[in-house]
Design a protein around this motif. Structure first.
Motif, short mmCIF file in Angstrom:
data_model
loop_
_atom_site.label_atom_id
_atom_site.label_comp_id
_atom_site.label_asym_id
_atom_site.label_seq_id
_atom_site.Cartn_x
_atom_site.Cartn_y
_atom_site.Cartn_z
N ALA A 14 0.82 -1.21 0.00
CA ALA A 14 0.00 0.00 0.00
C ALA A 14 0.85 1.26 0.00
CB ALA A 14 -0.93 0.00 1.21
N HIS A 15 2.14 1.11 0.26
CA HIS A 15 3.09 2.24 0.21
C HIS A 15 3.89 2.23 -1.10
CE1 HIS A 15 2.15 2.23 4.49
NE2 HIS A 15 2.66 3.44 4.57
N GLY A 16 3.49 1.38 -2.03
CA GLY A 16 4.15 1.33 -3.33
C GLY A 16 5.35 0.42 -3.40
N LEU A 17 5.60 -0.35 -2.35
CA LEU A 17 6.75 -1.26 -2.36
C LEU A 17 6.41 -2.54 -3.10
CD1 LEU A 17 8.00 -0.92 1.32
CD2 LEU A 17 9.17 -0.12 -0.72
N LYS A 18 7.33 -2.99 -3.94
CA LYS A 18 7.14 -4.23 -4.68
C LYS A 18 7.68 -5.39 -3.84
CE LYS A 18 7.13 -2.26 -9.33
NZ LYS A 18 7.72 -2.34 -10.69
N ALA A 153 17.64 -16.36 2.15
CA ALA A 153 18.80 -15.49 1.93
C ALA A 153 18.58 -14.59 0.72
CB ALA A 153 20.06 -16.33 1.75
N LYS A 154 18.00 -15.16 -0.34
CA LYS A 154 17.72 -14.38 -1.54
C LYS A 154 16.65 -13.32 -1.27
CE LYS A 154 20.60 -15.82 -4.62
NZ LYS A 154 21.56 -14.87 -5.22
N LEU A 155 15.63 -13.69 -0.48
CA LEU A 155 14.56 -12.75 -0.16
C LEU A 155 15.11 -11.56 0.63
CD1 LEU A 155 11.56 -12.00 -0.11
CD2 LEU A 155 11.33 -13.41 1.95
N VAL A 156 15.98 -11.82 1.59
CA VAL A 156 16.60 -10.74 2.35
C VAL A 156 17.42 -9.84 1.42
CG1 VAL A 156 18.37 -10.23 4.09
CG2 VAL A 156 16.66 -12.00 4.53
N GLU A 157 18.16 -10.47 0.52
CA GLU A 157 18.96 -9.70 -0.44
C GLU A 157 18.07 -8.81 -1.30
OE1 GLU A 157 21.96 -10.57 -4.25
OE2 GLU A 157 21.42 -12.21 -2.88
N TYR A 158 16.94 -9.34 -1.72
CA TYR A 158 16.01 -8.56 -2.55
C TYR A 158 15.40 -7.40 -1.76
CZ TYR A 158 11.73 -7.18 -4.93
OH TYR A 158 10.73 -6.45 -5.51
N LEU A 159 14.91 -7.68 -0.55
CA LEU A 159 14.24 -6.64 0.23
C LEU A 159 15.18 -5.52 0.63
CD1 LEU A 159 11.92 -8.81 2.52
CD2 LEU A 159 11.28 -7.46 0.51
N GLN A 160 16.47 -5.80 0.70
CA GLN A 160 17.44 -4.75 1.00
C GLN A 160 17.59 -3.75 -0.15
OE1 GLN A 160 20.77 -7.25 2.06
NE2 GLN A 160 20.37 -7.08 4.25
N THR A 161 17.04 -4.08 -1.31
CA THR A 161 17.07 -3.16 -2.46
C THR A 161 15.78 -2.34 -2.55
OG1 THR A 161 16.06 -4.69 -4.07
CG2 THR A 161 18.44 -4.88 -3.69
N VAL A 162 14.82 -2.63 -1.66
CA VAL A 162 13.50 -2.00 -1.72
C VAL A 162 13.37 -1.00 -0.59
CG1 VAL A 162 11.02 -2.41 -1.58
CG2 VAL A 162 12.48 -4.06 -2.75
N ALA A 163 12.92 0.20 -0.91
CA ALA A 163 12.75 1.23 0.12
C ALA A 163 11.73 2.26 -0.37
CB ALA A 163 14.07 1.91 0.44
N THR A 164 11.16 2.99 0.57
CA THR A 164 10.21 4.04 0.22
C THR A 164 10.20 5.12 1.30
OG1 THR A 164 7.88 4.52 -0.34
CG2 THR A 164 8.29 2.88 1.37
N ASP A 165 9.91 6.34 0.88
CA ASP A 165 9.71 7.44 1.82
C ASP A 165 8.23 7.77 1.96
OD1 ASP A 165 12.44 7.84 2.32
OD2 ASP A 165 12.67 9.07 0.52
N ASN A 166 7.37 6.99 1.31
CA ASN A 166 5.93 7.25 1.34
C ASN A 166 5.39 7.15 2.77
OD1 ASN A 166 5.98 7.55 -1.40
ND2 ASN A 166 5.08 5.57 -1.87
N PHE A 167 4.51 8.07 3.08
CA PHE A 167 3.85 8.08 4.39
C PHE A 167 2.38 8.40 4.16
CE2 PHE A 167 2.27 10.17 8.21
CZ PHE A 167 2.70 9.31 9.21
N ARG A 168 1.50 7.63 4.78
CA ARG A 168 0.07 7.83 4.57
C ARG A 168 -0.58 8.36 5.84
NH1 ARG A 168 -2.77 3.00 1.35
NH2 ARG A 168 -4.50 4.11 2.37
#
Length: 378
Positions: A14-18, A153-168
């Motif tokens: 809901a914050h636009g994170l994939k 381990a791969k999931l952690v690696e992937y999520l470390q590339t995902v970030a957002t500044d969105n605030f609702r």
């Protein structure tokens, strides 16, 4: 009176994170295809899948395939196809290539193909159960656990590339909002009113009296995040705590990725096998590695509480913990926030169906879950 906010992956989305598992799998394919560069063999292999060049006369190695195949690159040498599309190309040309999957990854891909989505933890558990007492099983429990560990381990690696500044602001408002007594269960209303010192006969007038309304402010709020990302930390107030029950990216050594359904009728069979390898990824066992679970129990015992469900599917992979919360004697209300699609459909009914599976007492379920008319979209 307190408020427990259960936060799941839908909160991040809901914050636009994939952050869906499908996004993760697509990223994984991109990584695999990028790994062709420099590979001068006919084999590209990891714990999840094995890619083999069968016709060496057509393609001598993966490095050559990567650089010379114009189907995957534009005139500047940049990728014009996703990793998933490249893998599909390999599968569509079986005379040139062989694509082999490990049991867990094969099941995951089948789930995506047939359902359009995947629950990796549930797929893992189904394979785990399928291996018990089955002498025809073509994988061992140790191999299955190794595959899940690699995926984690791969999931952690992937999520470390995902970030957002969105605030609702709307979500912040809901988390910090006063209690609405009409959301309270029938059996929990008196307990809630006694806790905040309001006579039950004042229920109708409560919104018109400033002094009474002030008593409806949550005394404490716990944001119970089942995610690994830090999105939940953006929310709450000075009276809020954040409990990352499955760990967080800052401390990958404490991340829990597995299954938690002690209510499943086959769970006792797992215990009876007397094999610790079967319990390696059971969440209720892994909870003991940190204080997060005990912090939750102390919160539940401290006062009557309302539950807000934001972005969590309430599926069976967390049934042990959710049953502890939903059937707790201090739980007076469970309010799900649902998703609505552009075509007008929503998932409220699916969400409460999932919530119902976390109950052993259906009378409590019908009383505690807030009806759709009083719930909101997220």
């Amino acid at each position: 009176m307190n408020r427990l906010v259960i936060i799941g992956n839908g909160f991040d989305m809901a914050h636009g994170l994939k952050t869906s598992y499908m996004d993760f799998i697509n990223w994984y394919w991109d990584q695999r295809v990028d790994g062709f560069v420099g590979n001068t063999r006919q084999l590209s292999e990891d714990c999840l899948c094995k890619l083999i060049i069968k016709n060496k006369m057509e393609v001598c190695c993966w490095n050559v395939f990567s650089f010379e195949n114009s189907y995957f690159k534009d005139i500047h040498g940049n990728k014009k196809c996703s990793g998933y599309e490249v893998i599909q190309f390999l599968k569509d040309n079986p005379e040139l290539f062989s694509v082999e999957y490990c049991p867990l990854f094969k099941t995951i891909l089948q789930s995506i193909e047939t359902k359009g989505w995947v629950d990796i933890e549930n797929d893992y558990y189904q394979l785990l159960k399928g291996c018990i007492g089955n002498h025809q099983c073509d994988y061992t429990i140790a191999e299955l656990n190794q595959q899940l560990s690699f995926l984690q381990a791969k999931l952690v690696e992937y999520l470390q590339t995902v970030a957002t500044d969105n605030f609702r602001n709307d979500l912040q408002g809901e988390i910090n909002d006063i209690f609405k007594p009409e959301d309270f269960s029938t059996e929990g209303r008196k307990k809630a009113m006694d806790d905040i010192g309001i006579e039950t006969n004042n229920f109708v007038n409560i919104y018109y009296n400033r002094e009474l309304r002030a008593k409806l402010v949550p005394e404490r709020t716990m944001l119970l995040s089942f995610n690994y990302t830090d999105t939940a930390k953006k929310y709450g107030d000075d009276n809020s705590t954040h409990n990352y029950i499955h760990g967080e990216l800052e401390h990958p050594e404490h991340i829990i990725f597995g299954y938690g359904d002690e209510l499943d009728k086959y769970y006792q069979d797992i215990l009876d096998m007397n094999d610790n390898e079967l319990l390696k990824n059971v969440k209720s066992v892994r909870y003991l590695e940190t204080r997060h679970y005990h912090d939750l129990l102390e919160f539940l015992m401290s006062a009557p509480f309302q539950v807000l469900v934001m972005g969590h599917s309430c599926g069976n992979s967390d049934r042990t913990l959710l049953n502890t919360v939903f059937e707790h004697e201090n739980c007076i209300s469970i309010k799900p926030y649902y998703h609505k699609w552009d075509d007008g459909r929503d998932n409220y009914l699916e969400l409460v169906q999932n919530i119902s599976r976390n109950f052993t007492n259906m009378k409590l379920f019908r009383d505690r879950v807030v009806n759709k008319e009083q719930c909101k979209m997220m």
